[in-house]
Structure formats: C-alpha cells, structure tokens
Design a protein around this motif. Sequence first.
Motif, PDB file in Angstrom:
ATOM      1  N   ARG A 273       0.828  -1.210   0.000  1.00  0.00           N
ATOM      2  CA  ARG A 273       0.000   0.000   0.000  1.00  0.00           C
ATOM      3  C   ARG A 273       0.861   1.259   0.000  1.00  0.00           C
ATOM      4  NH1 ARG A 273      -1.401   3.374   3.857  1.00  0.00           N
ATOM      5  NH2 ARG A 273      -0.774   2.027   5.590  1.00  0.00           N
TER       6      ARG A 273
ATOM      7  N   LEU B 222      -0.781   4.910  -1.310  1.00  0.00           N
ATOM      8  CA  LEU B 222      -2.213   4.926  -1.010  1.00  0.00           C
ATOM      9  C   LEU B 222      -2.422   4.945   0.495  1.00  0.00           C
ATOM     10  CD1 LEU B 222      -3.524   2.170  -3.467  1.00  0.00           C
ATOM     11  CD2 LEU B 222      -3.939   4.634  -3.626  1.00  0.00           C
TER      12      LEU B 222
ATOM     13  N   GLN C 105      -4.869   4.223   3.824  1.00  0.00           N
ATOM     14  CA  GLN C 105      -5.813   3.140   4.128  1.00  0.00           C
ATOM     15  C   GLN C 105      -7.195   3.507   3.603  1.00  0.00           C
ATOM     16  OE1 GLN C 105      -5.467   2.610   8.368  1.00  0.00           O
ATOM     17  NE2 GLN C 105      -3.638   1.341   8.177  1.00  0.00           N
TER      18      GLN C 105
ATOM     19  N   LEU D 133      -7.207   3.060  -0.279  1.00  0.00           N
ATOM     20  CA  LEU D 133      -7.223   1.636  -0.623  1.00  0.00           C
ATOM     21  C   LEU D 133      -8.590   1.037  -0.317  1.00  0.00           C
ATOM     22  CD1 LEU D 133      -5.892  -0.935  -1.604  1.00  0.00           C
ATOM     23  CD2 LEU D 133      -4.946  -1.245   0.694  1.00  0.00           C
TER      24      LEU D 133
ATOM     25  N   LEU E 165      -7.692  -6.937  -2.996  1.00  0.00           N
ATOM     26  CA  LEU E 165      -6.646  -5.986  -2.628  1.00  0.00           C
ATOM     27  C   LEU E 165      -5.455  -6.097  -3.581  1.00  0.00           C
ATOM     28  CD1 LEU E 165      -6.816  -6.407   1.249  1.00  0.00           C
ATOM     29  CD2 LEU E 165      -7.390  -4.328  -0.045  1.00  0.00           C
TER      30      LEU E 165
ATOM     31  N   LEU F  78      -3.893  -3.144  -5.879  1.00  0.00           N
ATOM     32  CA  LEU F  78      -2.487  -2.795  -5.686  1.00  0.00           C
ATOM     33  C   LEU F  78      -1.607  -3.196  -6.875  1.00  0.00           C
ATOM     34  CD1 LEU F  78      -2.225  -3.843  -1.952  1.00  0.00           C
ATOM     35  CD2 LEU F  78      -2.110  -1.499  -2.846  1.00  0.00           C
TER      36      LEU F  78
END
Length: 82
Positions: free
Chosen positions: A10, A15, A17, A20, A49, A53
């Motif tokens: 992340r 990014l 939290q 994301l 995720l 990402l």
Amino acid sequence: MVGWNLRRLRVAKALSQEALGLLAGLEPSYIGRIERGRENTTIETLEGLADVLGAPLAAFFVIPEPGSEMPAGLRPGRKSTR
C-alpha cells in the motif's frame, strides 16, 4: 506476515488506508486491522486488494527478513495540490 506485506504494498503505491479501502470496496478501518494483524481475512478479499495494488496474490505471503520493522506509513495530512 499478510498485514506487513499489505502495508508494504500500500505504501509503495502511496495509497492511504482510506484510499485503498475506497478502491477495494472495504472499510478503511478494516484495512488498518488487517495491517495490524487484528483481523483475519479471506483469500477473496486478498485477491481484491492484490488487484487494486497491482500485485500478485503471492506478494502477501512473502516472509519478511528477521528483524525487519513494519514499513513506515505515509506522511500524515493531505497531499499538496501544487
């Protein structure tokens, strides 16, 4: 291990939290709990995720070097618009 790698990936993408969570359709607090190892998650969630990402699913299972510290977080506050 999963949380450590989630934070590493992340932060590498710059990014928060919150960002994301929005991109992955998850609560930002849930992202934080995963990173801190306080939440177990499903493979399906990790796949989502990983997609956001741009990383392979296996990236969440990389074993950190012994003695490695948690990756540093992003600088607090809003990003400059300049």
